[in-house]
Design a protein around this motif. Sequence first.
Motif, mmCIF file in Angstrom:
data_model
loop_
_atom_site.group_PDB
_atom_site.id
_atom_site.type_symbol
_atom_site.label_atom_id
_atom_site.label_comp_id
_atom_site.label_asym_id
_atom_site.label_seq_id
_atom_site.Cartn_x
_atom_site.Cartn_y
_atom_site.Cartn_z
ATOM 1 N N ILE A 72 50.770 49.100 58.477
ATOM 2 C CA ILE A 72 50.202 49.576 57.233
ATOM 3 C C ILE A 72 49.361 48.439 56.630
ATOM 4 C CG2 ILE A 72 50.744 50.620 54.982
ATOM 5 C CD1 ILE A 72 52.287 51.939 57.295
ATOM 6 N N VAL A 73 48.226 48.771 56.115
ATOM 7 C CA VAL A 73 47.470 47.815 55.290
ATOM 8 C C VAL A 73 47.267 48.456 53.926
ATOM 9 C CG1 VAL A 73 45.324 46.525 54.971
ATOM 10 C CG2 VAL A 73 46.294 46.770 57.261
ATOM 11 N N THR A 74 47.696 47.756 52.882
ATOM 12 C CA THR A 74 47.493 48.233 51.517
ATOM 13 C C THR A 74 46.397 47.393 50.866
ATOM 14 O OG1 THR A 74 48.985 46.710 50.366
ATOM 15 C CG2 THR A 74 49.994 48.644 51.408
ATOM 16 N N VAL A 75 46.001 47.813 49.687
ATOM 17 C CA VAL A 75 44.936 47.078 49.003
ATOM 18 C C VAL A 75 45.352 45.633 48.730
ATOM 19 C CG1 VAL A 75 45.604 47.701 46.636
ATOM 20 C CG2 VAL A 75 43.180 47.307 47.193
ATOM 21 N N GLU A 76 46.645 45.394 48.587
ATOM 22 C CA GLU A 76 47.086 44.009 48.335
ATOM 23 C C GLU A 76 46.813 43.099 49.535
ATOM 24 O OE1 GLU A 76 49.088 46.666 47.725
ATOM 25 O OE2 GLU A 76 50.051 46.461 45.758
ATOM 26 N N GLY A 77 46.723 43.675 50.721
ATOM 27 C CA GLY A 77 46.473 42.869 51.917
ATOM 28 C C GLY A 77 45.035 42.918 52.374
ATOM 29 N N LEU A 78 44.198 43.605 51.594
ATOM 30 C CA LEU A 78 42.834 43.857 52.063
ATOM 31 C C LEU A 78 42.009 42.576 52.239
ATOM 32 C CD1 LEU A 78 41.231 46.434 52.747
ATOM 33 C CD2 LEU A 78 40.247 46.305 50.458
ATOM 34 N N ALA A 79 42.171 41.646 51.322
ATOM 35 C CA ALA A 79 41.373 40.412 51.405
ATOM 36 C C ALA A 79 41.751 39.623 52.659
ATOM 37 C CB ALA A 79 41.573 39.573 50.143
ATOM 38 N N ALA A 105 53.518 37.158 48.371
ATOM 39 C CA ALA A 105 52.110 36.910 48.036
ATOM 40 C C ALA A 105 51.425 38.216 47.652
ATOM 41 C CB ALA A 105 51.389 36.265 49.212
ATOM 42 N N ALA A 106 51.758 39.284 48.365
ATOM 43 C CA ALA A 106 51.145 40.579 48.054
ATOM 44 C C ALA A 106 51.543 41.043 46.657
ATOM 45 C CB ALA A 106 51.552 41.620 49.094
ATOM 46 N N LYS A 107 52.805 40.803 46.288
ATOM 47 C CA LYS A 107 53.245 41.236 44.957
ATOM 48 C C LYS A 107 52.544 40.446 43.859
ATOM 49 C CE LYS A 107 57.901 42.610 46.280
ATOM 50 N NZ LYS A 107 59.303 42.198 46.276
ATOM 51 N N ARG A 108 52.260 39.191 44.166
ATOM 52 C CA ARG A 108 51.622 38.346 43.140
ATOM 53 C C ARG A 108 50.114 38.518 43.085
ATOM 54 N NH1 ARG A 108 54.821 34.309 45.431
ATOM 55 N NH2 ARG A 108 52.974 33.462 46.410
ATOM 56 N N TRP A 109 49.575 39.216 44.092
ATOM 57 C CA TRP A 109 48.123 39.245 44.245
ATOM 58 C C TRP A 109 47.445 39.844 43.021
ATOM 59 C CZ3 TRP A 109 43.556 41.795 44.428
ATOM 60 C CH2 TRP A 109 42.529 41.155 45.119
ATOM 61 N N GLN A 110 46.448 39.173 42.542
ATOM 62 C CA GLN A 110 45.645 39.707 41.447
ATOM 63 C C GLN A 110 44.188 39.448 41.758
ATOM 64 O OE1 GLN A 110 46.498 38.289 37.580
ATOM 65 N NE2 GLN A 110 48.687 38.717 37.721
ATOM 66 N N ALA A 111 43.349 40.350 41.336
ATOM 67 C CA ALA A 111 41.926 40.153 41.564
ATOM 68 C C ALA A 111 41.411 39.091 40.607
ATOM 69 C CB ALA A 111 41.174 41.453 41.353
ATOM 70 N N MET A 112 41.046 37.953 41.138
ATOM 71 C CA MET A 112 40.460 36.897 40.310
ATOM 72 C C MET A 112 39.240 36.370 41.030
ATOM 73 S SD MET A 112 43.567 34.750 38.657
ATOM 74 C CE MET A 112 44.204 34.163 40.214
ATOM 75 N N PRO A 113 38.114 37.025 40.830
ATOM 76 C CA PRO A 113 36.918 36.604 41.558
ATOM 77 C C PRO A 113 36.461 35.216 41.129
ATOM 78 C CG PRO A 113 36.359 38.182 39.865
ATOM 79 C CD PRO A 113 37.849 38.095 39.878
ATOM 80 N N HIS A 114 35.648 34.646 41.977
ATOM 81 C CA HIS A 114 35.011 33.371 41.642
ATOM 82 C C HIS A 114 34.226 33.537 40.339
ATOM 83 C CE1 HIS A 114 32.972 29.546 42.481
ATOM 84 N NE2 HIS A 114 31.902 30.140 42.014
ATOM 85 N N ASP A 115 34.490 32.648 39.394
ATOM 86 C CA ASP A 115 33.799 32.741 38.110
ATOM 87 C C ASP A 115 32.540 31.890 38.159
ATOM 88 O OD1 ASP A 115 32.866 32.434 35.531
ATOM 89 O OD2 ASP A 115 34.852 32.701 34.654
ATOM 90 N N SER A 116 31.379 32.562 38.202
ATOM 91 C CA SER A 116 30.142 31.819 38.392
ATOM 92 C C SER A 116 29.807 30.978 37.164
ATOM 93 C CB SER A 116 29.003 32.781 38.713
ATOM 94 O OG SER A 116 28.908 33.756 37.705
ATOM 95 N N GLN A 117 30.360 31.342 35.988
ATOM 96 C CA GLN A 117 30.043 30.582 34.776
ATOM 97 C C GLN A 117 30.854 29.293 34.699
ATOM 98 O OE1 GLN A 117 29.476 33.171 31.358
ATOM 99 N NE2 GLN A 117 27.638 33.419 32.576
ATOM 100 N N SER A 118 32.160 29.427 34.919
ATOM 101 C CA SER A 118 32.995 28.227 34.802
ATOM 102 C C SER A 118 33.094 27.483 36.131
ATOM 103 C CB SER A 118 34.406 28.609 34.337
ATOM 104 O OG SER A 118 35.056 29.318 35.385
ATOM 105 N N GLY A 119 32.713 28.164 37.230
ATOM 106 C CA GLY A 119 32.846 27.548 38.536
ATOM 107 C C GLY A 119 34.273 27.588 39.054
ATOM 108 N N GLU A 120 35.148 28.227 38.297
ATOM 109 C CA GLU A 120 36.547 28.268 38.690
ATOM 110 C C GLU A 120 36.723 29.160 39.914
ATOM 111 O OE1 GLU A 120 40.371 29.562 36.285
ATOM 112 O OE2 GLU A 120 38.993 28.289 35.145
ATOM 113 N N GLN A 121 37.500 28.716 40.861
ATOM 114 C CA GLN A 121 37.699 29.479 42.084
ATOM 115 C C GLN A 121 38.996 30.277 41.985
ATOM 116 O OE1 GLN A 121 35.428 29.356 44.880
ATOM 117 N NE2 GLN A 121 36.580 31.207 45.284
ATOM 118 N N GLY A 122 38.893 31.572 41.998
ATOM 119 C CA GLY A 122 40.097 32.395 41.947
ATOM 120 C C GLY A 122 40.507 32.828 43.335
ATOM 121 N N THR A 123 41.402 33.802 43.384
ATOM 122 C CA THR A 123 41.826 34.370 44.654
ATOM 123 C C THR A 123 40.609 34.936 45.377
ATOM 124 O OG1 THR A 123 43.852 35.049 43.584
ATOM 125 C CG2 THR A 123 43.366 36.072 45.701
ATOM 126 N N GLU A 124 40.548 34.671 46.667
ATOM 127 C CA GLU A 124 39.385 35.155 47.403
ATOM 128 C C GLU A 124 39.467 36.672 47.578
ATOM 129 O OE1 GLU A 124 36.842 34.040 51.370
ATOM 130 O OE2 GLU A 124 38.714 32.999 50.961
#
Length: 198
Positions: A72-79, A105-124
Motif C-alpha cells: 500500500i502507498v498512502t499520501v503520507e508515503g508519497l514523497a 515518520a508517516a504519522k508525523r508527516w506534514q506538508a512543509m514546502p521549501h519557503d522561498s521567502q525565508s529560505g527555510e527548508q521544510g519536509t521535501e
Amino acid sequence: MRVNFTVNGRKQEADDVWEGESLLYVLRERMGLPGSKNACEQGECGSCTVRLDGVPVCSCLVAAGQAEGREIVTVEGLADYAKHRDDEHPGGGCAGGGCGTSLDAAKRWQAMPHDSQSGEQGTELSPIQQAFIDAGAVQCGFCTPGLLVAADEMLEHTPSPTDADIREALSGNLCRCTGYEKILDAVRLAAARQDEVV
Ligand code: FES
Ligand code: FES
C-alpha cells in the motif's frame, strides 16, 4: 484476524481486524494515517485513494483482509515513494520492506514546502505535491490526498499526459472547491517539470 501488509515501503501488521473492516479504516484508525480521507465511503469521491500493489483504489471499498501480503502507498508515503522511484528503483516504487517511510515518520508527516521567502527548508514534497501548492490547487484540501495519489500514478505511466489523459486519470476524484481547473494546471505543471528533468 491479523493483516500483514506493506505500508509505504515498510512491513506492518494490524491485529483484531474484523472481516467487514475497510482498508481505509485500518489505515486511519489502526495505523494512525489519516491522510486518506473518508468522505463518501461508497467509492464515489476518490478522497480515500491509495495505491494497492501499484494500482490506485478507493480504500473504502477494499476489505482490509484483501490487503494481506500486499503493498500500500498512502499520501503520507508519497514523497518518499516518488524519491525512491527516481533515485533507487527506476520504474518502480519503494515497496518491498527494505526502504520507505516508517509508521512514526508517516504519522508525523506534514506538508512543509521549501519557503522561498525565508529560505527555510521544510519536509521535501513530491513533485506532484509541490505542483499542487504552486498552482493553487488546494482549497479545503479534503480531496487533495486522493488526487495526489491518482495523479502521481498517472504521471508514473504517462509522463507527458494530454488533457484527456489527466481528466481520465482523475475522473474518479471529486472536488467540491476548486472547479478542477487549478487541479488540471497542477498536473500539467508537474508533467512539464518532469519533462525538464529528463
Ligand atoms: S471515501 Fe472512498 S470513494 Fe469516497
Ligand atoms: S474538496 Fe475542497 S479542495 Fe477539493
